[in-house]
Design a protein around this motif. Structure first.
Motif, PDB file in Angstrom:
ATOM      1  N   TRP A  99       0.858  -1.168   0.000  1.00 28.81           N
ATOM      2  CA  TRP A  99       0.000   0.000   0.000  1.00 28.81           C
ATOM      3  C   TRP A  99       0.903   1.229   0.000  1.00 28.81           C
ATOM      4  O   TRP A  99       1.944   1.234   0.658  1.00 28.81           O
ATOM      5  CB  TRP A  99      -0.889   0.026   1.240  1.00 28.81           C
ATOM      6  CG  TRP A  99      -1.739  -1.193   1.443  1.00 28.81           C
ATOM      7  CD1 TRP A  99      -2.164  -2.083   0.489  1.00 28.81           C
ATOM      8  CD2 TRP A  99      -2.262  -1.676   2.680  1.00 28.81           C
ATOM      9  NE1 TRP A  99      -2.925  -3.067   1.059  1.00 28.81           N
ATOM     10  CE2 TRP A  99      -3.000  -2.845   2.409  1.00 28.81           C
ATOM     11  CE3 TRP A  99      -2.179  -1.237   3.989  1.00 28.81           C
ATOM     12  CZ2 TRP A  99      -3.651  -3.574   3.398  1.00 28.81           C
ATOM     13  CZ3 TRP A  99      -2.821  -1.956   4.979  1.00 28.81           C
ATOM     14  CH2 TRP A  99      -3.561  -3.109   4.679  1.00 28.81           C
ATOM     15  N   TYR A 101       1.263   5.477   0.594  1.00 27.30           N
ATOM     16  CA  TYR A 101       0.698   6.659   1.210  1.00 27.30           C
ATOM     17  C   TYR A 101       1.760   7.757   1.245  1.00 27.30           C
ATOM     18  O   TYR A 101       2.944   7.478   1.118  1.00 27.30           O
ATOM     19  CB  TYR A 101       0.241   6.391   2.650  1.00 27.30           C
ATOM     20  CG  TYR A 101      -0.902   5.433   2.757  1.00 27.30           C
ATOM     21  CD1 TYR A 101      -2.211   5.895   2.874  1.00 27.30           C
ATOM     22  CD2 TYR A 101      -0.702   4.057   2.763  1.00 27.30           C
ATOM     23  CE1 TYR A 101      -3.273   5.012   2.961  1.00 27.30           C
ATOM     24  CE2 TYR A 101      -1.759   3.166   2.851  1.00 27.30           C
ATOM     25  CZ  TYR A 101      -3.047   3.649   2.954  1.00 27.30           C
ATOM     26  OH  TYR A 101      -4.098   2.779   3.048  1.00 27.30           O
ATOM     27  N   GLU A 102       1.313   8.990   1.442  1.00 29.69           N
ATOM     28  CA  GLU A 102       2.244  10.053   1.768  1.00 29.69           C
ATOM     29  C   GLU A 102       1.715  10.738   3.018  1.00 29.69           C
ATOM     30  O   GLU A 102       0.511  10.723   3.292  1.00 29.69           O
ATOM     31  CB  GLU A 102       2.424  11.048   0.621  1.00 29.69           C
ATOM     32  CG  GLU A 102       1.210  11.842   0.262  1.00 29.69           C
ATOM     33  CD  GLU A 102       1.465  12.766  -0.912  1.00 29.69           C
ATOM     34  OE1 GLU A 102       0.940  13.891  -0.875  1.00 29.69           O
ATOM     35  OE2 GLU A 102       2.164  12.383  -1.864  1.00 29.69           O
TER      36      GLU A 102
END
Length: 109
Positions: A99, A101-102
């Motif tokens: 997965w 994300y930032e």
């Protein structure tokens, strides 16, 4: 923009969790010198879930992709037995997915 977060969600049968943790400990530090690497944690479930999470932080997507494409990535994901010319051990997981994300906000603590 903040760090890029990659989470490898690894499905691990209950009787294989200790082996997964052991394998991670055996290759601790393998990614530490990668350009843009900021750190990682192996998260063990404390409820009925069977997914362990490997959370890694990177300066940017390019740093993560450069590491994935590197010989160090391939080497670090082989077992000690494989690195010395032996057979690969039986997998401890039944599934995994990454997965992305930032960091969009949070605390400084």
């Amino acid at each position: 923009m903040g760090s890029v977060i990659k989470i490898n969600a690894i499905t691990v049968p209950a009787d294989s969790g200790d082996e997964l943790a052991h394998r991670f400990a055996a290759r601790a530090g393998a990614v530490d010198d990668a350009e843009g690497f900021e750190g990682f944690e192996l998260l063990k479930p404390t409820d009925e879930r069977d997914q362990w999470l490997v959370l890694s932080r990177w300066r940017d997507e390019e740093s993560f992709q450069a590491w994935v494409a590197s010989p160090a990535f391939a080497h670090g994901h082989r077992s000690a037995a494989e690195r010395s010319g032996g057979e690969a051990p039986k997998p401890v997981s039944t599934h995994s997915e990454v997965w992305s994300y930032e960091v969009a906000g949070g605390s400084d603590a």
